[in-house]
Design an enzyme around this catalytic site. Sequence first.
Site, short mmCIF file in Angstrom:
data_model
loop_
_atom_site.label_atom_id
_atom_site.label_comp_id
_atom_site.label_asym_id
_atom_site.label_seq_id
_atom_site.Cartn_x
_atom_site.Cartn_y
_atom_site.Cartn_z
CD1 TRP A 185 9.34 52.49 -17.44
CD2 TRP A 185 9.36 54.30 -17.23
NE1 TRP A 185 8.97 53.04 -18.59
CE2 TRP A 185 9.14 54.34 -18.51
CE3 TRP A 185 9.86 55.92 -17.34
CZ2 TRP A 185 8.75 55.75 -19.68
CZ3 TRP A 185 10.28 56.89 -17.99
CH2 TRP A 185 9.07 56.70 -19.24
CD GLU A 226 6.71 51.73 -14.62
OE1 GLU A 226 7.42 52.89 -13.78
OE2 GLU A 226 5.11 52.57 -14.64
CE LYS A 228 5.54 54.30 -21.85
NZ LYS A 228 4.91 55.35 -21.27
CG ASP A 259 1.60 52.33 -14.86
OD1 ASP A 259 0.63 52.77 -15.59
OD2 ASP A 259 2.86 53.23 -14.78
CG HIS A 262 2.77 51.09 -18.39
ND1 HIS A 262 3.92 51.13 -17.86
CD2 HIS A 262 2.67 52.50 -18.80
CE1 HIS A 262 4.75 52.57 -17.60
NE2 HIS A 262 3.71 53.31 -17.76
CG HIS A 286 3.48 53.43 -11.13
ND1 HIS A 286 4.76 53.91 -12.04
CD2 HIS A 286 4.28 53.30 -10.29
CE1 HIS A 286 5.73 54.24 -11.20
NE2 HIS A 286 5.61 53.56 -10.18
CG ASP A 294 1.12 55.18 -20.02
OD1 ASP A 294 0.40 55.02 -19.04
OD2 ASP A 294 1.91 55.52 -20.18
CG ASP A 296 0.25 58.58 -17.35
OD1 ASP A 296 0.02 57.78 -16.52
OD2 ASP A 296 1.32 58.33 -17.76
CG ASP A 326 3.21 57.38 -12.75
OD1 ASP A 326 3.26 58.00 -13.21
OD2 ASP A 326 3.82 56.05 -13.46
C1 RNT Z 1 6.03 55.99 -17.71
C2 RNT Z 1 6.21 55.33 -16.33
C3 RNT Z 1 7.05 56.08 -14.69
C4 RNT Z 1 6.58 57.27 -14.68
C5 RNT Z 1 7.43 58.03 -13.34
C6 RNT Z 1 7.50 59.91 -13.89
O1 RNT Z 1 5.18 55.41 -18.52
O2 RNT Z 1 4.84 54.90 -15.77
O3 RNT Z 1 6.52 55.05 -13.70
O4 RNT Z 1 5.24 58.00 -15.10
O5 RNT Z 1 8.51 57.77 -13.41
ZN ZN Z 2 4.34 54.26 -14.20
#
Ligand code: RNT
Ligand code: ZN
Length: 418
Positions: A185, A226, A228, A259, A262, A286, A294, A296, A326
Amino acid sequence: MGKMEKLYNLARERYAALGVDVDNALARLAGVKVSLHCWQGDDVCGFESASGLTDGGILTTGNYPGKARTPDELRQDAEKAFSLIPGKHRFNLHAIYLENGGKKVDRNEIAPSHFQGWIDWAKENGLGLDFNPTYFSHPKASDGFTLASSNERIRKFWVQHGICCRQVAEAMGKQLGTPCVVNHWMPDGYKDIPVDRLAPRRRMQKSLDEVLSKKINKRYVLDAVECKLFGIGSESYVVGSHEFFMGYALKNNLVLCLDAGHFHPTESIADKLTGMSLFVDEFLLHVSRGVRWDSDHVVIWNDELKAIGEELVRNDLLKRTHIGLDYFDATINRVAAWTIGTRAMLKSLLMAMLEPTADLRRLEKDGDYTSRLALLEELRSMPFAAVWDYYCEANGVPVGEKWLTEVKKYEANVLATR
Ligand code: RNT
Ligand code: ZN
């Protein structure tokens, strides 16, 4: 017979009346591995230097005390979390979690030796390892571009980083006897509306081709990419968009990483799985929780997670899906954050395994949507907790909220002394 077992037996009868074999579901759940992300343990700081998370469009907020400051502390914390989670799982490292022995090792110099301590620890604890190049938090990423940089020197630097990381992963896969999933990513993108959306994508493609040019046996390394939608500082344009990475993964037979944070906020990755499953061999998830963006947040057992579990189980996708977490929340105890998220993930899978899917499908096929909806609603209040509690006890981990007592003790005895 203990109280727990009595409750379990009653629950088992209720499920059996619906045609669900609970023992079978628990045996299935025991085979599932979740990859715990190391970065929840220290707010994505790593051990490269004193500076924490910088450029890269991701952000941790909060200053809860006790975060891991060294690899040993992080390992200790992770062991604590693993002791509160039923089953045998995996640990997911980022390149910045290297052990450099106090000497500066730049990203293009990373080697397997810097992760031998992690590999030995994983072996001792019966864990598989996964790995991530860290294409962020570095002066050479400060303008928001890494693999897609128009500066050839910088682009090459990051290509070399990717190459080094795959070598590290190969050592992990070989020594641990389980493939290491390497997830690529990168934050590359523009804050404001670009004129040339194509050139950075061409450069990204070229760089990835270079990073992945060495063929590594899939018994050791599985490469994932990955996508986004946007990040902080890349609101208008992300090079590695969904279309870019879906195309790239399909063309190059890579693992596709989805993810949960994302995509557009109302989009759910659960619905993406079946469509892509017809074209993509393997997924990496993720599992995250975006709150309005996003963000997290720590994963909880909400409808979105429930849907992810259902799609994986109903469509028999577990065998070709690598489940990774994640998220990074620094406002709560970090061991608790790992425990809450991983237990939630497992619960969502177990709930799906306890569903009379064949019956529901029959109702759907017959057009009896009334019964489909009614049954789905009733399933939510089946005695799930009795099954989950029994599973935790059988696996030697705390039942119900008792894990929190363990975390509080650990906080007082270990984290508070940091
Ligand atoms: C970032 C991505 C990625 C990170 C990690 C730390 O938006 O989700 O996967 O969160 O690699
Ligand atoms: Zn991620």
